[in-house]
Design a protein around this motif. Structure first.
Motif, PDB file in Angstrom:
ATOM      1  N   TYR A   1      -2.088   2.530  -4.743  1.00 28.07           N
ATOM      2  CA  TYR A   1      -1.963   3.903  -4.260  1.00 28.07           C
ATOM      3  C   TYR A   1      -3.307   4.382  -3.713  1.00 28.07           C
ATOM      4  O   TYR A   1      -4.339   4.257  -4.380  1.00 28.07           O
ATOM      5  CB  TYR A   1      -1.526   4.835  -5.394  1.00 28.07           C
ATOM      6  CG  TYR A   1      -0.112   4.603  -5.864  1.00 28.07           C
ATOM      7  CD1 TYR A   1       0.906   5.507  -5.560  1.00 28.07           C
ATOM      8  CD2 TYR A   1       0.219   3.477  -6.615  1.00 28.07           C
ATOM      9  CE1 TYR A   1       2.211   5.291  -5.986  1.00 28.07           C
ATOM     10  CE2 TYR A   1       1.517   3.257  -7.049  1.00 28.07           C
ATOM     11  CZ  TYR A   1       2.500   4.161  -6.726  1.00 28.07           C
ATOM     12  OH  TYR A   1       3.792   3.959  -7.154  1.00 28.07           O
ATOM     13  N   ARG A   2      -3.265   4.950  -2.507  1.00 28.32           N
ATOM     14  CA  ARG A   2      -4.459   5.526  -1.917  1.00 28.32           C
ATOM     15  C   ARG A   2      -4.144   6.923  -1.385  1.00 28.32           C
ATOM     16  O   ARG A   2      -3.072   7.144  -0.814  1.00 28.32           O
ATOM     17  CB  ARG A   2      -4.987   4.654  -0.769  1.00 28.32           C
ATOM     18  CG  ARG A   2      -5.547   3.318  -1.226  1.00 28.32           C
ATOM     19  CD  ARG A   2      -6.179   2.572  -0.061  1.00 28.32           C
ATOM     20  NE  ARG A   2      -6.605   1.243  -0.474  1.00 28.32           N
ATOM     21  CZ  ARG A   2      -7.092   0.334   0.370  1.00 28.32           C
ATOM     22  NH1 ARG A   2      -7.219   0.636   1.655  1.00 28.32           N
ATOM     23  NH2 ARG A   2      -7.455  -0.857  -0.070  1.00 28.32           N
ATOM     24  N   THR A   3      -5.084   7.821  -1.556  1.00 25.94           N
ATOM     25  CA  THR A   3      -4.908   9.191  -1.093  1.00 25.94           C
ATOM     26  C   THR A   3      -5.549   9.377   0.283  1.00 25.94           C
ATOM     27  O   THR A   3      -6.377   8.574   0.720  1.00 25.94           O
ATOM     28  CB  THR A   3      -5.550  10.183  -2.071  1.00 25.94           C
ATOM     29  OG1 THR A   3      -6.961   9.947  -2.114  1.00 25.94           O
ATOM     30  CG2 THR A   3      -4.982  10.006  -3.472  1.00 25.94           C
ATOM     31  N   THR A   4      -5.162  10.453   0.943  1.00 29.17           N
ATOM     32  CA  THR A   4      -5.792  10.804   2.209  1.00 29.17           C
ATOM     33  C   THR A   4      -7.102  11.552   1.949  1.00 29.17           C
ATOM     34  O   THR A   4      -7.324  12.079   0.859  1.00 29.17           O
ATOM     35  CB  THR A   4      -4.868  11.700   3.050  1.00 29.17           C
ATOM     36  OG1 THR A   4      -4.548  12.881   2.298  1.00 29.17           O
ATOM     37  CG2 THR A   4      -3.588  10.969   3.409  1.00 29.17           C
ATOM     38  N   LYS A   5      -7.952  11.613   2.971  1.00 33.15           N
ATOM     39  CA  LYS A   5      -9.216  12.342   2.853  1.00 33.15           C
ATOM     40  C   LYS A   5      -9.012  13.842   2.961  1.00 33.15           C
ATOM     41  O   LYS A   5      -9.687  14.640   2.302  1.00 33.15           O
ATOM     42  CB  LYS A   5     -10.190  11.873   3.931  1.00 33.15           C
ATOM     43  CG  LYS A   5     -10.703  10.444   3.764  1.00 33.15           C
ATOM     44  CD  LYS A   5     -11.739  10.140   4.840  1.00 33.15           C
ATOM     45  CE  LYS A   5     -12.338   8.737   4.634  1.00 33.15           C
ATOM     46  NZ  LYS A   5     -11.342   7.693   4.941  1.00 33.15           N
ATOM     47  N   VAL A   6      -8.103  14.240   3.838  1.00 31.77           N
ATOM     48  CA  VAL A   6      -7.798  15.657   4.034  1.00 31.77           C
ATOM     49  C   VAL A   6      -6.284  15.805   4.112  1.00 31.77           C
ATOM     50  O   VAL A   6      -5.559  14.824   4.305  1.00 31.77           O
ATOM     51  CB  VAL A   6      -8.452  16.224   5.319  1.00 31.77           C
ATOM     52  CG1 VAL A   6      -9.960  16.147   5.251  1.00 31.77           C
ATOM     53  CG2 VAL A   6      -7.933  15.495   6.548  1.00 31.77           C
TER      54      VAL A   6
ATOM     55  N   ASP B   1       4.245   8.152   0.880  1.00 29.68           N
ATOM     56  CA  ASP B   1       4.757   8.895  -0.270  1.00 29.68           C
ATOM     57  C   ASP B   1       5.095  10.351   0.080  1.00 29.68           C
ATOM     58  O   ASP B   1       4.611  11.281  -0.548  1.00 29.68           O
ATOM     59  CB  ASP B   1       3.725   8.846  -1.403  1.00 29.68           C
ATOM     60  CG  ASP B   1       4.296   9.327  -2.730  1.00 29.68           C
ATOM     61  OD1 ASP B   1       5.507   9.174  -2.942  1.00 29.68           O
ATOM     62  OD2 ASP B   1       3.518   9.864  -3.544  1.00 29.68           O
ATOM     63  N   THR B   2       5.935  10.520   1.095  1.00 31.40           N
ATOM     64  CA  THR B   2       6.419  11.853   1.443  1.00 31.40           C
ATOM     65  C   THR B   2       7.747  11.730   2.177  1.00 31.40           C
ATOM     66  O   THR B   2       7.908  10.865   3.053  1.00 31.40           O
ATOM     67  CB  THR B   2       5.428  12.638   2.311  1.00 31.40           C
ATOM     68  OG1 THR B   2       6.068  13.820   2.829  1.00 31.40           O
ATOM     69  CG2 THR B   2       4.910  11.820   3.474  1.00 31.40           C
ATOM     70  N   MET B   3       8.684  12.607   1.853  1.00 31.97           N
ATOM     71  CA  MET B   3      10.009  12.594   2.480  1.00 31.97           C
ATOM     72  C   MET B   3       9.965  12.990   3.946  1.00 31.97           C
ATOM     73  O   MET B   3      10.933  12.826   4.672  1.00 31.97           O
ATOM     74  CB  MET B   3      10.950  13.521   1.720  1.00 31.97           C
ATOM     75  CG  MET B   3      11.601  12.895   0.504  1.00 31.97           C
ATOM     76  SD  MET B   3      12.910  11.726   0.945  1.00 31.97           S
ATOM     77  CE  MET B   3      14.230  12.846   1.418  1.00 31.97           C
ATOM     78  N   SER B   4       8.846  13.535   4.398  1.00 35.18           N
ATOM     79  CA  SER B   4       8.721  13.890   5.812  1.00 35.18           C
ATOM     80  C   SER B   4       8.556  12.659   6.696  1.00 35.18           C
ATOM     81  O   SER B   4       8.681  12.760   7.921  1.00 35.18           O
ATOM     82  CB  SER B   4       7.521  14.818   6.013  1.00 35.18           C
ATOM     83  OG  SER B   4       6.318  14.129   5.736  1.00 35.18           O
TER      84      SER B   4
ATOM     85  N   LEU C   1       0.846  -1.187   0.000  1.00 42.48           N
ATOM     86  CA  LEU C   1       0.000   0.000   0.000  1.00 42.48           C
ATOM     87  C   LEU C   1       0.884   1.240   0.000  1.00 42.48           C
ATOM     88  O   LEU C   1       1.762   1.376   0.859  1.00 42.48           O
ATOM     89  CB  LEU C   1      -0.906   0.011   1.236  1.00 42.48           C
ATOM     90  CG  LEU C   1      -1.734   1.278   1.455  1.00 42.48           C
ATOM     91  CD1 LEU C   1      -2.731   1.479   0.318  1.00 42.48           C
ATOM     92  CD2 LEU C   1      -2.436   1.225   2.809  1.00 42.48           C
ATOM     93  N   VAL C   2       0.671   2.130  -0.966  1.00 42.59           N
ATOM     94  CA  VAL C   2       1.401   3.402  -1.028  1.00 42.59           C
ATOM     95  C   VAL C   2       0.419   4.507  -0.648  1.00 42.59           C
ATOM     96  O   VAL C   2      -0.578   4.726  -1.343  1.00 42.59           O
ATOM     97  CB  VAL C   2       1.977   3.655  -2.435  1.00 42.59           C
ATOM     98  CG1 VAL C   2       2.750   4.974  -2.449  1.00 42.59           C
ATOM     99  CG2 VAL C   2       2.870   2.499  -2.868  1.00 42.59           C
ATOM    100  N   ILE C   3       0.696   5.195   0.445  1.00 48.22           N
ATOM    101  CA  ILE C   3      -0.193   6.247   0.925  1.00 48.22           C
ATOM    102  C   ILE C   3       0.278   7.591   0.394  1.00 48.22           C
ATOM    103  O   ILE C   3       1.385   8.042   0.698  1.00 48.22           O
ATOM    104  CB  ILE C   3      -0.241   6.278   2.458  1.00 48.22           C
ATOM    105  CG1 ILE C   3      -0.702   4.925   3.009  1.00 48.22           C
ATOM    106  CG2 ILE C   3      -1.177   7.391   2.932  1.00 48.22           C
ATOM    107  CD1 ILE C   3      -0.702   4.842   4.526  1.00 48.22           C
ATOM    108  N   VAL C   4      -0.553   8.211  -0.414  1.00 46.53           N
ATOM    109  CA  VAL C   4      -0.270   9.538  -0.986  1.00 46.53           C
ATOM    110  C   VAL C   4      -0.874  10.578  -0.048  1.00 46.53           C
ATOM    111  O   VAL C   4      -2.077  10.522   0.242  1.00 46.53           O
ATOM    112  CB  VAL C   4      -0.859   9.659  -2.405  1.00 46.53           C
ATOM    113  CG1 VAL C   4      -0.579  11.030  -2.985  1.00 46.53           C
ATOM    114  CG2 VAL C   4      -0.281   8.564  -3.298  1.00 46.53           C
ATOM    115  N   PRO C   5      -0.098  11.542   0.427  1.00 45.12           N
ATOM    116  CA  PRO C   5      -0.556  12.392   1.528  1.00 45.12           C
ATOM    117  C   PRO C   5      -1.442  13.576   1.147  1.00 45.12           C
ATOM    118  O   PRO C   5      -1.529  14.545   1.896  1.00 45.12           O
ATOM    119  CB  PRO C   5       0.763  12.886   2.134  1.00 45.12           C
ATOM    120  CG  PRO C   5       1.686  12.970   0.968  1.00 45.12           C
ATOM    121  CD  PRO C   5       1.315  11.798   0.087  1.00 45.12           C
ATOM    122  N   PHE C   6      -2.096  13.515   0.001  1.00 43.49           N
ATOM    123  CA  PHE C   6      -3.007  14.573  -0.427  1.00 43.49           C
ATOM    124  C   PHE C   6      -4.219  13.950  -1.112  1.00 43.49           C
ATOM    125  O   PHE C   6      -4.087  12.912  -1.772  1.00 43.49           O
ATOM    126  CB  PHE C   6      -2.318  15.535  -1.416  1.00 43.49           C
ATOM    127  CG  PHE C   6      -1.197  16.322  -0.819  1.00 43.49           C
ATOM    128  CD1 PHE C   6      -1.442  17.488  -0.106  1.00 43.49           C
ATOM    129  CD2 PHE C   6       0.112  15.894  -0.957  1.00 43.49           C
ATOM    130  CE1 PHE C   6      -0.407  18.209   0.455  1.00 43.49           C
ATOM    131  CE2 PHE C   6       1.156  16.607  -0.398  1.00 43.49           C
ATOM    132  CZ  PHE C   6       0.898  17.776   0.316  1.00 43.49           C
TER     133      PHE C   6
END
Length: 254
Positions: free
Chosen positions: A37-42, A78-81, A5-10
Motif C-alpha cells: 500500500y502506498r499513499t499519494t503525496k497530495v 483504492d477508490t470507487m471513483s 501495488l495498492v494506491i491509497v488516494p490520500f
C-alpha cells in the motif's frame, strides 16, 4: 510471487494506512501474492467536484507510474471513483484495476439489478459517471446514501453503533423498495461494514476493495492485461515533470 501495488488516494499516517490494509483480510489470495500500500503525496479533502478529480488524477498517476519498472505485476486503486485508472492504463502494460467499474460488473454476474449503498449524496456523480460509461443504467436499481459524512482517514472505526444500523436500514430500502438483488458498497472506506451487512441482508454485498485485489491477481495469473487499443499508450512520458509538480504541491500543503 505476485506483487500488487495498492494506491491509497490520500496522504495517511501509519495508523490510518493500517485501517486501509485491513481490507486484505477479507480476501484469500494465493500464497506468494503480496499487497503493498502506498499513499499519494497530495489529495483533495474529498472527491466531490471536477476540481477535486484533477488533483486526485495527477496524484494517483504519479504514485503508479513506476510500478512496472519496480517489478509490480498489477496495480489496484483504492477508490470507487476509479480515479487515475485510465491514465495508468495508458502508461503501464500490467493490469490496472479500479474497484468502481469492476464492482458493478461483478454485481451483474451475481444478479440482474444492483444498488450502490453510499455514505453521502455528494458522491453520486462519481457512480453515475461510471454507470453511464458502462451502459448499465437499466441495471442500476438505485444509488442511496445513508447521509453520514465520511471520514477518509479514520473510516468507520469507533462509529459502528451509529453507522452500521443506518447502512443496514438504507440497504434494505434498496432491496425492498428499489428491487436490488445485489448491493455494492459505495466506497472502499466502508469495508469495515461489510461483515455486518453480509450477515444481515438477503442479497449479496460486493466489497469493492478486496474484490479488486482478487481480480488483479487473476488478471496476472491469466496473463490478461488491458487492451492497448482501448487505452492507447502515452506518446511522450513525463514522469519527472509530474513528480516535480506533486512534490511542489506537497511542500505547499506542509
Amino acid at each position: 510471487m505476485t506483487r500488487i501495488l495498492v494506491i491509497v488516494p490520500f496522504p495517511l499516517d501509519a495508523h490510518n494506512l493500517a485501517q486501509r490494509r485491513e481490507q486484505s483480510h477479507a480476501v484469500r489470495l494465493p500464497s506468494g501474492t503480496t499487497l503493498e500500500y502506498r499513499t499519494t503525496k497530495v489529495a483533495p479533502s474529498n472527491y466531490v467536484s471536477g476540481h477535486d478529480s484533477v488533483i486526485a488524477e495527477l496524484s494517483i498517476l504519479e504514485v503508479g507510474l513506476g510500478a512496472e519498472r519496480e517489478g509490480f505485476d498489477a496495480v489496484c486503486i483504492d477508490t470507487m471513483s476509479d480515479t487515475g485508472m485510465t491514465a495508468l492504463r495508458a502508461a503501464l502494460t500490467i493490469p490496472v484495476i479500479g474497484p468502481g467499474r469492476h464492482a458493478m460488473l461483478t454485481a451483474m454476474m451475481l444478479g440482474r439489478r444492483f444498488s450502490i449503498l453510499t455514505m453521502w449524496d455528494a458522491w453520486q456523480p462519481l457512480y453515475r459517471k461510471t454507470i453511464a460509461e458502462l451502459g448499465l443504467q437499466a441495471h442500476c436499481a438505485s444509488v442511496r446514501a445513508a447521509n453520514l459524512r465520511p471520514d477518509n482517514r479514520n473510516l468507520l472505526a469507533g462509529k459502528e453503533e451509529e453507522v452500521f444500523p443506518r447502512l443496514e436500514e438504507v440497504a434494505l430500502q434498496c432491496v425492498r423498495e428499489d428491487g436490488a438483488d445485489v448491493i455494492i458498497l459505495g466506497s472502499t472506506t466502508m469495508h469495515q461494514a461489510h461483515p455486518h451487512l453480509a450477515q444481515r441482508l438477503p442479497v449479496p454485498v460486493v466489497n469493492p476493495g478486496p474484490l479488486s485485489y482478487a481480480l488483479a491477481e487473476a488478471a496476472v495469473r491469466l496473463r490478461a492485461p488491458h487492451s492497448p487499443r482501448a487505452y492507447p499508450p502515452q506518446a511522450v512520458p513525463r514522469p519527472e515533470w509530474l513528480a516535480a509538480v506533486l512534490a511542489a504541491g506537497a511542500r505547499a500543503e506542509a
